[in-house]
Design a protein around this motif. Structure first.
Motif, PDB file in Angstrom:
ATOM      1  N   GLU A 157      70.337   0.993  62.105  1.00  0.00           N
ATOM      2  CA  GLU A 157      68.967   1.415  61.811  1.00  0.00           C
ATOM      3  C   GLU A 157      68.292   2.067  63.014  1.00  0.00           C
ATOM      4  OE1 GLU A 157      66.750  -1.448  59.639  1.00  0.00           O
ATOM      5  OE2 GLU A 157      68.494  -2.186  58.576  1.00  0.00           O
TER       6      GLU A 157
ATOM      7  N   LEU B  17      77.536 -19.320  52.774  1.00  0.00           N
ATOM      8  CA  LEU B  17      77.123 -17.967  52.402  1.00  0.00           C
ATOM      9  C   LEU B  17      78.192 -16.939  52.749  1.00  0.00           C
ATOM     10  CD1 LEU B  17      74.251 -16.230  51.851  1.00  0.00           C
ATOM     11  CD2 LEU B  17      74.727 -15.710  54.241  1.00  0.00           C
TER      12      LEU B  17
ATOM     13  N   PHE C 162      79.207 -17.438  56.458  1.00  0.00           N
ATOM     14  CA  PHE C 162      78.464 -18.354  57.340  1.00  0.00           C
ATOM     15  C   PHE C 162      78.222 -19.612  56.543  1.00  0.00           C
ATOM     16  CE2 PHE C 162      77.036 -14.080  58.642  1.00  0.00           C
ATOM     17  CZ  PHE C 162      77.522 -14.090  59.932  1.00  0.00           C
TER      18      PHE C 162
ATOM     19  N   GLN D 199      70.136  -3.399  66.088  1.00  0.00           N
ATOM     20  CA  GLN D 199      68.950  -3.335  65.237  1.00  0.00           C
ATOM     21  C   GLN D 199      67.693  -3.665  66.048  1.00  0.00           C
ATOM     22  OE1 GLN D 199      69.704  -5.357  61.584  1.00  0.00           O
ATOM     23  NE2 GLN D 199      67.743  -4.839  60.696  1.00  0.00           N
TER      24      GLN D 199
ATOM     25  N   HIS E 214      68.029   2.756  56.299  1.00  0.00           N
ATOM     26  CA  HIS E 214      67.280   2.545  55.060  1.00  0.00           C
ATOM     27  C   HIS E 214      66.629   3.845  54.609  1.00  0.00           C
ATOM     28  CE1 HIS E 214      67.710  -1.638  54.322  1.00  0.00           C
ATOM     29  NE2 HIS E 214      67.348  -1.976  55.544  1.00  0.00           N
TER      30      HIS E 214
ATOM     31  N   ASN F 202      68.348  -5.370  52.013  1.00  0.00           N
ATOM     32  CA  ASN F 202      68.266  -6.338  53.108  1.00  0.00           C
ATOM     33  C   ASN F 202      69.212  -7.497  52.860  1.00  0.00           C
ATOM     34  OD1 ASN F 202      65.160  -5.240  53.181  1.00  0.00           O
ATOM     35  ND2 ASN F 202      66.038  -5.728  55.147  1.00  0.00           N
ATOM     36  N   GLY F 203      69.850  -7.938  53.949  1.00  0.00           N
ATOM     37  CA  GLY F 203      70.735  -9.088  53.831  1.00  0.00           C
ATOM     38  C   GLY F 203      72.047  -8.774  53.157  1.00  0.00           C
ATOM     39  N   ALA F 204      72.364  -7.496  53.006  1.00  0.00           N
ATOM     40  CA  ALA F 204      73.596  -7.127  52.317  1.00  0.00           C
ATOM     41  C   ALA F 204      74.824  -7.393  53.170  1.00  0.00           C
ATOM     42  CB  ALA F 204      73.540  -5.648  51.931  1.00  0.00           C
ATOM     43  N   GLY F 205      74.632  -7.500  54.469  1.00  0.00           N
ATOM     44  CA  GLY F 205      75.774  -7.745  55.358  1.00  0.00           C
ATOM     45  C   GLY F 205      76.108  -6.556  56.237  1.00  0.00           C
ATOM     46  N   LYS F 206      75.186  -5.618  56.324  1.00  0.00           N
ATOM     47  CA  LYS F 206      75.471  -4.384  57.078  1.00  0.00           C
ATOM     48  C   LYS F 206      75.628  -4.681  58.571  1.00  0.00           C
ATOM     49  CE  LYS F 206      71.635  -2.570  55.635  1.00  0.00           C
ATOM     50  NZ  LYS F 206      70.815  -3.494  55.023  1.00  0.00           N
ATOM     51  N   SER F 207      74.664  -5.390  59.112  1.00  0.00           N
ATOM     52  CA  SER F 207      74.770  -5.699  60.549  1.00  0.00           C
ATOM     53  C   SER F 207      75.980  -6.574  60.825  1.00  0.00           C
ATOM     54  CB  SER F 207      73.509  -6.419  61.029  1.00  0.00           C
ATOM     55  OG  SER F 207      72.388  -5.619  60.815  1.00  0.00           O
ATOM     56  N   THR F 208      76.264  -7.472  59.904  1.00  0.00           N
ATOM     57  CA  THR F 208      77.437  -8.323  60.067  1.00  0.00           C
ATOM     58  C   THR F 208      78.702  -7.479  60.172  1.00  0.00           C
ATOM     59  OG1 THR F 208      76.296  -9.974  58.745  1.00  0.00           O
ATOM     60  CG2 THR F 208      78.638 -10.309  59.100  1.00  0.00           C
TER      61      THR F 208
ATOM     62  N   ALA G 203      78.950 -13.496  53.616  1.00  0.00           N
ATOM     63  CA  ALA G 203      78.210 -12.311  54.059  1.00  0.00           C
ATOM     64  C   ALA G 203      78.996 -11.030  53.818  1.00  0.00           C
ATOM     65  CB  ALA G 203      77.847 -12.434  55.532  1.00  0.00           C
TER      66      ALA G 203
END
Ligand SMILES: Nc1ncnc2c1ncn2[C@@H]1O[C@H](COP(=O)(O)OP(=O)(O)OP(=O)(O)O)[C@@H](O)[C@H]1O
Ligand SMILES: [Mg+2]
Lengths: 338, 385, 252
Positions: C176, C18, C15, C87, C208, C40-46, C20
């Motif tokens: 999640e 960044l 992005f 999520q 998590h 958090n912010g590791a890119g899992k949802s991405t 991701a």
């Protein structure tokens, strides 16, 4: 060459009006997230500030007409002239530019009241409801104006020395038959000035910085503990003033009537959307661009090839841009995507 | 809080009551001064327009600001049918619906590529284009500012085949197999179509298709990830709603065979939005209610002038009358739009669900013995669900 | 065990500046539950967004059951049997629970598009039974006529799970699914997920809560800063020092 030059000039003054209206519209959308269908009505209110001011300064008294000696004749003479003589006459002559002095506080007040009284309650409502309520308000404003000023356009003269045309051709070395009305030239400079001030305000004041940050990410700015609400009110009022003074200065070009606002509104929305919702630069660019495009489309040479093109060109451009560039010329991703 | 919805009435009942109420309008509108054929026709026609608009806006949430284009096209097609083919209204209505449907398919196909306000602006742009073209280059078809009218010299191919060629004096009038379509017969013709339209809209509301549209309004993303291709659903809804508008347009021409470009102007699009919202977008009877109220008040209010007012207030002392009449006068007669604008704002501010939502709240209030607080503002309930 | 069905190959997604996801490779066996964990912010949802067609990867491709998913429309991917729990629950807030489940039931039956305007909802007895059945499975049947918006967060998730299950997916992606749930609800959800495990669909689950991961997962992959840094069966991943470091590093 001449023809092209004159068409560009012709397009610019209309484009300037579009740009000024669109600027406020998009500012309000970008910061407050409000789709304001009453913005055109603010332009129209500005125009009627000029009308009102002119009416005020020309309130007259009957006086003896000294020019007629054969019998006792009377004529109407504005009080201002009676009291202040030549100064009064100048004030009357310059009533349009002077009425900006009336328009600024008035539009500030209108903007303030409108935001506090109505818009504020619609920040969290869906866009459709914002459109609807401001559409209703626009109808109300225009009907009130109609009730007081009637349905006919009311011509406003430009100051006398600006009534003629400038010999623009001679300035740029294109011969003598390239003339352009002085007042339109003034309007162009004026709108340049306004656009410049708005950008400077946003760019160089802390206030403007917060507003810009708010345009990008409202929630974060809110979280920083900045009272974003109060700034919203001021942004709204500024947008109202910009629309208002744009309306004042436009009166010598187009005599205002009560549906002036609606006429410009539809086009200004097209301008805003073409520029990209929430993009100030886009709005200005699109405003001038569409103004010029329109003036080219009204050339006879063009109309011969594409009959009727002048009637639909703006909408056509809007449709094409929206379909090809989903976010307009300069819109950012993420604004209005859903 | 559990918010259980109970059907107020069952569907068959809703249709019967609706039909009865519409057909009996000449009776129950008489005491309140609404029993003119002209006005009754308008109720029915704008009812159809609003019901159709509601299929798009009410179900999918897509706000079109260009439905007037379909109304206009319906009118032009109908008048051309009168001019070229026959004064019989059936072909006129069919052509009106058909052409509006075609135009809606084109405009919808393009506009539905975008959502939200971009969609609204696209529809607006298309409608304004149609309007401007109707005034300018399309003059051979639309007859420009004068508007498209009947002429004695019109060919009327079908009519001339069957008639003996004797031309009566003056212009012929529209008919349904001999029955002239003005006055009350005209109203009943429109009313029957309105009832059919209402029934179709009810069926759409109650169909899987309608549920899918509501799903799109509620959460377009979820719809996609559920495996649904939202585009054809939206386009179908758009076309149906455009056809309703075309039908309304052709009926305007049936009751008064004349078509003008001003019918396509964006204020006309705004009017139908207004009707739908006023009654209650997404409800079954709301749009009809809104259309009826607006046309009724338009008719009543705009007929008032200062003379009428002075008479109405004549029981007051003169000095009071002098004050009251101009103030009230602002809101009636030619100032009727002011009232409309105010009414509109009030509805959007306080009752976004429209009048139907208001009734529902009142009913709930009485049912629960006057104790509940008002329900959530964004109720999308239907009357008689 | 079974064959590999889901392949993510050399996925990159950034992005702006960044990054991701960088060069992510992931292979999932048919019928298993594959957990993806990471800070958090590791890119899992991405990663999931790339699978379902919400985002287009900059490079790389996703294939599922022999079909290339990359470049397909979201609804086409869903029609291939890929469903996702988001999520933040994506449900129809203003509709009743039964309607929420009826909609996916209909699109499961009718496909991407069918003009079903002439039918009546009240005549869809079979589908309704199925929908009620699913609601019973996720424990929401008694609230069938409640508006979905008024549910608690945990219930919304369960509803969304039900909406996915009625699609009879071959691949279920869960982002999640127990976040924000109380322990009791979490356990219930684990039970439910275990139950559908026996139905043989492939699941990718982002979580998590290690308790959930260890109760459900056959394989675990660890994602940190857009890269897969470890993978394998749950026990070995737990003991991998790199994983601990990633989590602790992520906390700094
Ligand atoms: N649409 C987007 N535009 C810009 N940046 C994005 C977008 N989506 C995600 N990101 C960024 O990509 C990175 C990965 O985000 P992602 O949502 O995949 O993380 P995550 O592992 O799901 O985290 P969490 O555990 O918080 O859900 C984050 O830094 C996020 O800010
Ligand atoms: Mg995530």
């Amino acid at each position: 060459m001449d023809a092209i030059f004159i068409q560009i000039l012709n397009g610019l003054d209309k484009g300037a009006a579009y740009a000024l209206i669109a600027l406020g519209l998009t500012l309000v959308f970008g910061t407050l997230g409000i789709v304001n269908f009453a913005h055109g009505a603010l332009f129209m209110l500005g125009a009627f500030c000029a009308v009102t001011f002119q009416k005020l300064v020309t309130i007259s008294v009957k006086v003896r007409d000294e020019g007629v000696t054969a019998f006792v004749a009377y004529k109407e003479q504005p009080y201002l002239e009676t009291w202040f003589g030549d100064t009064g006459r100048i004030i009357i002559d310059y009533s349009v530019p002077l009425s900006i002095l009336l328009a600024i506080p008035f539009m500030l007040l209108v903007g303030y009241v409108m935001e506090r009284g109505l818009i504020k309650h619609f920040y969290k409502r869906p866009h459709a409801e914002q459109i609807l309520v401001t559409f209703g308000l626009a109808i109300v404003i225009q009907e009130i104006i109609k009730a007081y000023f009637g349905a006919n356009p009311i011509p406003q003269p430009a100051p006398e020395i600006l009534a003629g045309s400038a010999n623009v051709g001679a300035w740029v070395g294109l011969g003598n038959n390239l003339v352009y009305p002085w007042w339109r030239l003034i309007y162009l400079c004026f709108s340049g000035l306004i656009i410049f001030s708005v950008f400077a305000f946003l760019q160089f004041t802390t206030y403007g910085m917060v507003v810009r940050a708010g345009m990008r990410d409202r929630e974060t700015v809110g979280l920083l503990g900045i009272n974003i609400e109060r700034r919203f009110t001021i942004v709204f009022a500024i947008a109202a003033v910009v629309a208002g003074v744009a309306g004042v200065m436009y009166t010598p070009i187009l005599p205002p009537d009560y549906h002036l606002g609606m006429d410009f509104l539809v086009l200004s929305f097209v301008v805003v959307v073409v520029g990209g919702m929430g993009s100030l630069g886009g709005a200005v660019l699109a405003g001038f661009l569409l103004g010029i495009v329109q003036s080219f489309a009204s050339m006879n040479e063009v109309k011969e090839i594409f009959p009727g093109i002048d009637q639909i060109i703006l909408y056509l451009v809007a449709v094409v841009i929206l379909l090809v560039l989903p976010r307009g010329l300069m819109g950012r991703a993420g604004v209005m995507d859903d | 809080m559990t918010n259980t919805k109970k059907p107020l009435l069952n569907d068959a009942f809703v249709v019967i009551i609706f039909a009865a109420a519409i057909l009996a309008m000449p009776i129950w509108l008489d005491p309140i001064g609404g029993n003119y054929p002209d006005l009754l026709q308008k109720f029915a026609i704008y009812g159809i327009f609003a019901i159709g608009f509601n299929i798009l806006f009410g179900l999918t949430g897509y706000l079109s600001f260009g439905h007037a284009a379909f109304l206009g096209v319906g009118s032009y097609a109908a008048v051309w049918s009168f001019k070229l083919l026959t004064m019989n209204v059936l072909p006129a209505v069919v052509f009106g619906v058909l052409f509006a449907g075609i135009l809606a398919a084109i405009i919808g196909f393009l506009s539905l590529r975008r959502t939200g306000i971009y969609f609204s602006i696209l529809t607006l742009a298309f409608a304004q284009m149609s309007y401007n073209l109707a005034y300018s280059v399309l003059t051979p078809i639309t007859n420009g500012e004068t508007g498209l009218q009947l002429a004695r010299s019109d060919p009327r191919i079908l009519d001339s085949l069957f008639s003996d060629g004797s031309v009566g004096a003056g212009l012929p009038s529209t008919d349904l197999f001999g029955e002239t379509m003005s006055g009350y017969p005209g109203f009943y013709f429109c009313a029957v179509l309105l009832i059919i339209c209402f029934y179709i809209s009810l069926r759409i509301f109650r169909s899987p298709f309608g549920l899918m549209l509501k799903g799109i309004k509620s959460n377009q993303n979820r719809m996609k990830y559920t495996g649904l291709n939202t585009r054809p659903y939206m386009l179908t809804a758009f076309i149906i709603s455009g056809m309703y508008a075309g039908l309304a347009g052709s009926l305007l021409a049936v009751t008064d065979p004349l078509a003008g470009a001003e019918r396509m102007q964006w204020t006309a699009s705004g009017e139908v939005v207004l009707m739908t919202i006023l009654g209650g977008a997404g409800t079954l009877v709301g749009p009809m209610l809104g259309a009826g109220l607006i046309k009724y008040f338009e008719n009543i209010f705009s007929s008032f002038d200062d003379n009428v007012l002075t008479q109405a207030f004549s029981f007051l002392p003169d000095s009071v009358v002098e004050f009251v009449v101009p103030v009230v006068g602002l809101f009636v007669g030619s100032g009727w739009h002011l009232t409309l604008g105010l009414l509109f704002m009030i509805i959007v501010i306080f009752l976004p669900g429209g009048l139907v939502e208001g009734f529902r709240r009142i009913v709930n209030y009485f049912r629960s013995g006057g104790k509940t607080k008002p329900q959530s503002v964004e109720a999308h309930n239907q009357a008689g669900e | 065990m079974g064959d590999l069905v889901l392949h993510l190959e050399n996925i990159n997604k950034s992005f702006g500046g960044l990054s991701a996801l960088s060069d992510v490779n992931l292979h999932v066996e048919e019928g298993t539950t594959h957990a993806i964990i990471g800070p958090n912010g590791a890119g899992k949802s991405t990663l999931l967004n790339v699978c379902i067609g919400r985002l287009k990867p900059d490079t790389g491709a996703v294939t599922f059951g022999g079909e290339v998913l990359t470049g397909k429309q979201p609804h086409e991917i869903a029609q291939l049997g890929v469903a996702r729990v988001f999520q933040t629950p994506e449900i129809f807030q203003e509709m009743t629970l039964i309607e929420n489940v009826m909609i996916p039931a209909l699109s499961h039956r009718d496909g991407a598009f069918r003009l079903n305007a002439a039918e009546l909802l009240s005549r869809q007895g079979e589908l309704r039974d199925e929908a009620e059945h699913i609601l019973e499975d996720v424990g929401l049947k008694d609230m069938m006529r409640t508006e979905a918006g008024s549910l608690s967060r945990g219930d919304k998730r369960r509803l969304e799970l039900g909406m996915c299950l009625i699609l009879r997916p071959r691949l279920l992606l869960l982002d999640e699914p127990t976040a924000g749930m109380a322990r009791h609800d979490t356990n219930q959800t684990i039970e439910l997920l275990k139950k559908i495990k026996s139905r043989g669909m492939t699941k990718v689950i982002i979580e998590h809560d290690m308790h959930v991961v260890f109760s459900l997962a056959d394989k675990v992959s660890v994602l940190a800063r857009g890269q897969i840094i470890a993978g394998g069966d749950p026990q070995s991943v737990r003991e991998d020092p790199k994983v601990k470091e990633a989590y602790l590093g992520g906390a700094n």
